[in-house]
Design an enzyme around this catalytic site. Structure first.
Site, short mmCIF file in Angstrom:
data_model
loop_
_atom_site.label_atom_id
_atom_site.label_comp_id
_atom_site.label_asym_id
_atom_site.label_seq_id
_atom_site.Cartn_x
_atom_site.Cartn_y
_atom_site.Cartn_z
N LYS A 195 0.85 -1.19 0.00
CA LYS A 195 0.00 0.00 0.00
C LYS A 195 0.89 1.24 0.00
O LYS A 195 1.47 1.61 1.01
CB LYS A 195 -0.93 0.06 1.22
CG LYS A 195 -2.03 1.09 0.99
CD LYS A 195 -2.61 1.68 2.24
CE LYS A 195 -1.87 2.87 2.76
NZ LYS A 195 -1.85 4.06 1.89
N GLU A 270 9.26 1.47 11.02
CA GLU A 270 10.31 2.49 10.84
C GLU A 270 9.59 3.83 10.91
O GLU A 270 8.83 4.18 10.01
CB GLU A 270 10.98 2.26 9.47
CG GLU A 270 12.40 2.76 9.43
CD GLU A 270 12.49 4.17 8.91
OE1 GLU A 270 12.38 5.09 9.75
OE2 GLU A 270 12.64 4.35 7.70
N CYS A 304 13.13 10.68 7.56
CA CYS A 304 13.05 10.24 8.96
C CYS A 304 14.38 10.43 9.66
O CYS A 304 14.43 10.68 10.85
CB CYS A 304 12.60 8.79 9.02
SG CYS A 304 13.60 7.73 7.97
N GLU A 403 9.02 16.14 15.63
CA GLU A 403 9.49 16.01 14.24
C GLU A 403 8.76 17.02 13.36
O GLU A 403 7.54 16.98 13.24
CB GLU A 403 9.21 14.58 13.74
CG GLU A 403 9.76 14.33 12.36
CD GLU A 403 9.57 12.89 11.90
OE1 GLU A 403 8.46 12.35 12.06
OE2 GLU A 403 10.53 12.31 11.36
O1 TXE Z 1 2.27 9.76 7.59
P1 TXE Z 1 1.45 8.44 7.83
P2 TXE Z 1 1.74 11.19 7.16
C1 TXE Z 1 6.01 11.52 9.90
C2 TXE Z 1 6.31 12.97 9.62
C3 TXE Z 1 5.05 13.45 9.00
C4 TXE Z 1 4.04 12.71 9.82
C5 TXE Z 1 2.70 12.53 9.17
O2 TXE Z 1 6.53 13.65 10.83
O3 TXE Z 1 4.89 14.83 9.09
O4 TXE Z 1 4.61 11.42 10.02
O5 TXE Z 1 2.86 12.10 7.84
C6 TXE Z 1 -0.56 4.92 5.94
N1 TXE Z 1 -3.35 2.21 9.29
N2 TXE Z 1 6.46 10.65 8.83
O6 TXE Z 1 0.43 11.52 7.74
O7 TXE Z 1 0.01 8.75 8.03
C7 TXE Z 1 -0.59 6.07 4.94
O8 TXE Z 1 -1.65 5.92 4.03
C8 TXE Z 1 -2.46 1.80 8.38
C9 TXE Z 1 7.74 10.02 9.02
O9 TXE Z 1 1.81 11.23 5.69
O10 TXE Z 1 2.16 7.71 8.89
C10 TXE Z 1 0.78 5.93 4.31
O11 TXE Z 1 0.77 4.88 3.34
N3 TXE Z 1 -1.81 2.63 7.57
C11 TXE Z 1 7.96 8.93 8.06
C12 TXE Z 1 1.65 5.51 5.50
O12 TXE Z 1 0.75 5.00 6.48
C13 TXE Z 1 -2.03 3.95 7.68
C14 TXE Z 1 7.46 9.11 6.68
C15 TXE Z 1 2.44 6.65 6.13
O13 TXE Z 1 1.57 7.71 6.43
C16 TXE Z 1 -2.95 4.45 8.64
C17 TXE Z 1 6.16 9.75 6.65
C18 TXE Z 1 -3.62 3.51 9.47
N4 TXE Z 1 -4.49 3.89 10.40
C19 TXE Z 1 5.75 10.52 7.70
N5 TXE Z 1 -2.96 5.79 8.55
C20 TXE Z 1 9.30 8.31 8.04
N6 TXE Z 1 9.56 7.39 8.98
O14 TXE Z 1 10.12 8.59 7.17
C21 TXE Z 1 -2.10 6.14 7.56
N7 TXE Z 1 -1.54 5.02 7.03
#
Ligand code: TXE
Length: 509
Positions: A195, A270, A304, A403
């Site tokens: 996904k 991660e 990250c 972050e």
């Molecule tokens: O991330 P999400 P978002 C951090 C960074 C950013 C914040 C929010 O601080 O500003 O997170 O970003 C899926 N069950 N990072 O909202 O939501 C979503 O569709 C299962 C750090 O974009 O965590 C996407 O495919 N999956 C990070 C994935 O999770 C779910 C990189 C990541 O999105 C879900 C990104 C749920 N309930 C953001 N809700 C890094 N480690 O590099 C969302 N998703």
């Protein structure tokens, strides 16, 4: 195969009559084929550098997720199980070649969809190919042990694939994150439902097509698009999924873990970070400045492992801050097509507001904007934000603890080694860290005391194929990119064989 936007467009016009006219529409990828979703819902995909829509993708329903998991389960017990390990290796290596052969198209898709500079996207495509090559070499190489502890028993262990892996990935490095998960998962013999982020699904869909061309059987890799709260949530709860491999925000990681708990699914996470960059008085100033700039501003800070908390020792503080400020302001900010662009756009307007909100919060908390803190004057379109640094920051401020995930460095001063170790460790996160010093003993000593999954000394670069990458504390658990990563997609099995002559009859019945 070469991707040709016109071909995809022609195909999509038949499959998705509801797609806005003129936009490429991408269906789902299930069981080795493009599949229209069972709903008419489509997600519009934007170019963050121009804020314009560039495509639509089908939004998977619960039935679609079910179908993808079913296809993956069938392939796990069927077609993929029949492929020998050496053949699996060849197939993954072929996929690596196809990624390289299609690098220009993949990089264009990636930069259009993320707003990152073209050169950066190109480098990421090559890295993704390298990841597939690296794990191809592990097919059939994860071996068990014989355990010579018991008399009259032959005991041995084997490593088996887990089954169906749900790989959920974010928007900051879409193709790279897909490769980090798919390559070890497939090399271990699992099948995958991937996904991608609802914001950046384009290269994942392209990768699935290339996987099929490489000879990966139908159902081994499936791609379902959609919002995390729907498609991600369904996947993490699905009883047909054995393992969830997740990269994303820490808050989402908690939800993933909770959902996975019901089925005792295997999970690796991660998550976010607030990694320290520590500059000692004895550092090479020129190298430390150049490296610290890269470590925070690469990918517009949307990484990250961004070293976003800079701790600079008293004796070098003024010189470092002056040089950091002067040189960071020379970075070229602009869209993928901007020649020489080094800093691309932030992913969405909402994310831009979030980043800007943090800068304003920092100022309200008492910090001072050293440079940046706004949109570049010459870029009125797209979600661009200038490289920014905040000074007069203390380690308890929210901008020093949370972050920001944007091009914002917070710079703090320290006096002693012990003090900076304590400051660096006062964080809920523990992903990465960088130490700048010419004292080798100090470098290793401090690296041993920082609570993070990885540290670099005198270099900003931290993700290399073969070197485990992952977090401690609330940055998650599990390691990607390393040799041991294979075992995070496998289960160990012990087999005990009685070889004695006497009948084993403990009850004596
Ligand atoms: O991330 P999400 P978002 C951090 C960074 C950013 C914040 C929010 O601080 O500003 O997170 O970003 C899926 N069950 N990072 O909202 O939501 C979503 O569709 C299962 C750090 O974009 O965590 C996407 O495919 N999956 C990070 C994935 O999770 C779910 C990189 C990541 O999105 C879900 C990104 C749920 N309930 C953001 N809700 C890094 N480690 O590099 C969302 N998703």
């Amino acid at each position: 195969m070469e991707f040709n936007e016109r071909q995809v467009f022609a195909m999509s016009q038949q499959e998705a009559p509801l797609a806005p006219v003129g936009l490429v529409h991408y269906p789902l990828w299930i069981d080795g084929a493009r599949v229209a979703a069972t709903t008419d819902e489509a997600l519009t995909i934007y170019n963050p550098a121009t804020s314009t829509p560039i495509a639509t993708v089908a939004h998977a329903s619960s039935d679609d997720v079910d179908q993808a998991v079913r296809a993956a389960r069938n392939a796990f017990f069927g077609a993929w199980a029949k492929v020998s390990a050496p053949k699996r290796a060849k197939t993954l290596a072929k996929l690596a070649d196809l990624i390289r052969n299609n690098a220009a198209t993949l990089a264009k898709l990636e930069s259009d969809n993320t707003g990152k500079p073209a050169g950066a996207a190109q480098g990421e495509v090559m890295h993704a190919a390298e990841v597939f090559d690296y794990y191809a070499a592990f097919c059939g190489k994860v071996t068990g042990d014989t355990v010579p502890t018991l008399n009259q028993y032959l005991c041995y262990t084997t490593w088996e694939p887990m089954g169906v892996v749900a790989a959920i990935i974010p928007w900051n490095f879409p193709l790279v994150m897909a490769a980090w998960k798919l390559a070890p998962a497939l090399a271990a013999g699992n099948t995958v439902v991937l996904k991608p982020s609802e914001l950046t699904p384009l290269t994942a869909l392209a990768l699935a097509e290339l996987a099929t061309e490489a000879g990966i059987p139908a159902g081994v890799l499936n791609v379902v698009n959609g919002f995390g709260e729907r498609v991600g949530d369904l996947l993490t709860r699905h009883t047909g999924v054995n393992k969830v491999a997740f990269t994303g925000g820490t808050e989402t990681g908690r939800a993933v873990m909770r959902n996975a708990a019901d089925g005792i699914k295997r999970v690796t996470l991660e998550l976010g970070g607030k990694s320290p960059g520590i500059v000692f008085d004895d550092a090479n100033l020129d190298e430390a400045v150049a490296g610290a700039i890269y470590a925070i501003y690469d990918n517009a800070g949307q990484a990250c492992n961004a070293r976003s908390r800079l701790f600079v020792q008293d004796g070098i503080y003024d010189a470092f801050v002056a040089a950091f400020s002067e040189r960071a302001q020379k970075l070229v900010v602009g869209g993928p097509s901007e020649p020489g662009s080094q800093i691309g756009a932030l992913i969405t307007a909402e994310h831009w507001q979030r980043v800007d909100g943090y800068v304003k919060l920092g100022v309200a908390e008492g910090a001072r904007v050293l440079f940046g803190g706004k949109r570049p004057d010459d870029l009125s379109e797209g979600h661009f934000y200038l490289p920014t640094a905040l000074v007069d920051v203390n380690n308890d401020m929210r901008v020093a603890q949370e972050e920001i995930f944007g091009p914002v460095a917070v710079i703090m001063r320290f006096k002693s080694e012990a003090e900076v170790i304590d400051m660096a460790n006062r964080s809920p996160y523990g992903l990465y860290g960088t130490i700048w010093t010419r004292d080798a003993g100090r470098g290793h000593r401090v690296a041993a005391k920082i609570q993070s999954g990885g540290l670099t000394i005198n270099t900003p670069f931290s993700s290399f194929v073969g070197v485990p990458f992952g977090g401690m504390k609330q940055s998650g658990f599990g390691r990607e990119l390393g040799a041991q990563t294979m075992k995070q997609y496998m289960e160990e099995k012990s087999v005990l064989v009685y070889t004695g002559e006497k009948t084993v009859n403990p009850f004596g019945v």
